[in-house]
Scaffold this motif. Sequence first.
Motif, short mmCIF file in Angstrom:
data_model
loop_
_atom_site.label_atom_id
_atom_site.label_comp_id
_atom_site.label_asym_id
_atom_site.label_seq_id
_atom_site.Cartn_x
_atom_site.Cartn_y
_atom_site.Cartn_z
N TYR A 191 8.30 21.23 18.67
CA TYR A 191 8.51 20.71 17.32
C TYR A 191 9.67 21.45 16.64
O TYR A 191 10.51 20.81 15.98
CB TYR A 191 7.23 20.86 16.49
N VAL A 195 13.13 19.69 15.22
CA VAL A 195 13.60 19.79 13.84
C VAL A 195 15.04 20.32 13.80
O VAL A 195 15.91 19.79 13.09
CB VAL A 195 12.67 20.68 13.00
N ARG A 217 5.67 20.17 4.23
CA ARG A 217 6.80 19.27 4.39
C ARG A 217 8.03 20.01 4.89
O ARG A 217 8.19 21.22 4.69
CB ARG A 217 7.11 18.55 3.08
N GLU A 230 10.05 15.04 7.13
CA GLU A 230 8.71 14.57 7.49
C GLU A 230 7.67 15.56 6.97
O GLU A 230 8.00 16.65 6.51
CB GLU A 230 8.58 14.38 8.99
N LYS A 231 6.40 15.15 7.09
CA LYS A 231 5.28 16.00 6.67
C LYS A 231 4.40 16.28 7.89
O LYS A 231 3.53 15.46 8.21
CB LYS A 231 4.48 15.33 5.56
N PRO A 232 4.59 17.42 8.55
CA PRO A 232 3.73 17.75 9.70
C PRO A 232 2.35 18.17 9.21
O PRO A 232 2.15 18.40 8.00
CB PRO A 232 4.46 18.91 10.37
N PRO A 233 1.37 18.29 10.10
CA PRO A 233 0.03 18.72 9.69
C PRO A 233 0.05 20.10 9.05
O PRO A 233 0.76 21.00 9.49
CB PRO A 233 -0.76 18.75 11.01
N LYS A 237 1.11 25.48 9.87
CA LYS A 237 2.06 26.27 9.09
C LYS A 237 2.17 27.71 9.59
O LYS A 237 3.27 28.28 9.62
CB LYS A 237 1.68 26.24 7.60
N LEU A 240 3.98 27.73 13.02
CA LEU A 240 5.37 27.35 12.82
C LEU A 240 6.17 28.54 12.27
O LEU A 240 7.26 28.85 12.75
CB LEU A 240 5.45 26.17 11.85
#
Length: 574
Positions: A191, A195, A217, A230-233, A237, A240
């Motif tokens: 991911y 991005v 977001r 986009e808005k990932p789950p 957070k 990530l």
Amino acid sequence: MAQAASSTKLSGLAYALVQHGKLHSADAETLQTQAITASTPFISQLVQSRKMSAAEIAHFAAETFGYPLMDLNALRVDDLPKRLLKPDLMQKRRVLALLERNNKLYIGLSDPTNLQALEDVRFQTGKMIEPVIVEEDKLGQLIDKVSEASDTSLKNLVDDDINLDFEAGGEAPVEEDGGATEVDDAPIVRYVQKVLLKAIEGGASDIHFEPYEKYYRVRFRQDGILYEFEKPPLAIKEKLAARIKVISEMDISEKRVPQDGRMRLRLSRDRFIDFRVSTLPTLFGEKIVMRILDPSSATLGIEALGYEPDQKEALLEAINRPYGMVLVTGPTGSGKTVSLYTCLNILNKPGINISTAEDPAEINLPGINQVNVNDKVGLTFAAALRSFLRQDPDIVMVGEIRDLETADIAIKAAQTGHMVLSTLHTNDAPKTLTRLMNMGVAPFNIASSVNLITAQRLGRRLCPSCKIPLDIPPEALLRAGFGEADLDGSWTPFTHREDGCDVCKGKGYKGRVGIYEVMPISEEMTRIIMSQGNAIDIADQAQREGLRNLRQSGLLKVKQGLTSLEEIEAVTNE
């Protein structure tokens, strides 16, 4: 009469051009020195200087050296021999395989004196080599297309599960029992890669990873405007943030204080992108902002920045003086760093000692001594500047003048035979002088050291594919700042279609254009400074001398059809 080339200084194509009277020997020596310093071919430096066009050079080379001349516009990438030359050899030696016939290989090159290139091709392919002269600019474009076809494209990298090379950071940590930590979670790794690549592909300047109470977001800043990607789950957070901190060499266990880091993403053999990463603890997790730093932006040349001819001439005259100070002002994100780096690239020659103090150094410039300031250990701008003055400098660049101590040392350096470049955060050029006075700098020190001040903004450039003429009433144009003489009907203001087009992705704008206020310090301005005049007095004098302020420079871009009136009113609204 043809000039005699200096055999001790000039070689190859440079020697031939001077010998045949096509180029002045002094210009050839300067361009050859710049090419050596920048590690670029002489012919590329010559084309960039605009002293000769690529077509003129190609015709001269073909006629002088007796090789055939070919127009590369007649070729397609699909028609070229495949996998004969490695992309790194093509890029390094500026050669391209055009045609293979039995044991003979026709090689396109723009510089027939580049014998090492022909020898390398002969060694790699084992074939007889037949040189063909082509135009340098077209050669570069076709080499890039062939290299892109050989390397994995950005689109494929996004779609496929390919691990990219993050050079500046370490690999994900490993637990003592040998098992991977949560940072190695494959979906998170993929991911982050997606991005970053999407941001680069879309021409973004910044990436924002933002945690909130109910959602997460990701936003990209493109052409100065933030757009939601986009808005990932929300659940990802922590992983990530940990992944980004690992590849940016930050402490993943520290979540209570802001941190700064860097990383480099290698996309192919010859292309890499740097990222400056910053974390900030917020109520609902760590917000991360990544600034995308493309090293190629620092080598675009002053012509690409958008200065008008008179402004460019004034800036080049100021930075080429043996001493004095040139200040670049504007808000964050207005392109000050790129302007300074462009000036440094112009000045970067083997006989010049250049040192910079930055917070932090955003782009690596070979041949320049760059220092990252570190307030925690006492390496401030002022401390770095003091050290520079003991290092026999010719040119000094200070990232920002923030206080009286830094300003005093910079001014003393400018007064004692050094060229000093720096930035200040002010709204326009005249206010920069009063800002220095407010810091406590004596007026006579300002008057005797500052050569030129340039203020700048970046405005969005209208998409050429979907811009349309706009009928604006003369009264509105006059209110915006145009004069009566400007309303002569010789030009038309443009706007963009509401729905945009495929080229600009519906935004109506694509890319940005620089808007500049370039103010050389004249004798009359010096008198105003000495008499402690204010910014209004200096601005009035600049208008009397015919200098354009930011709004007037912006309106000129509107007349040229580069941007819209509404955009100029937005970015130059004082």
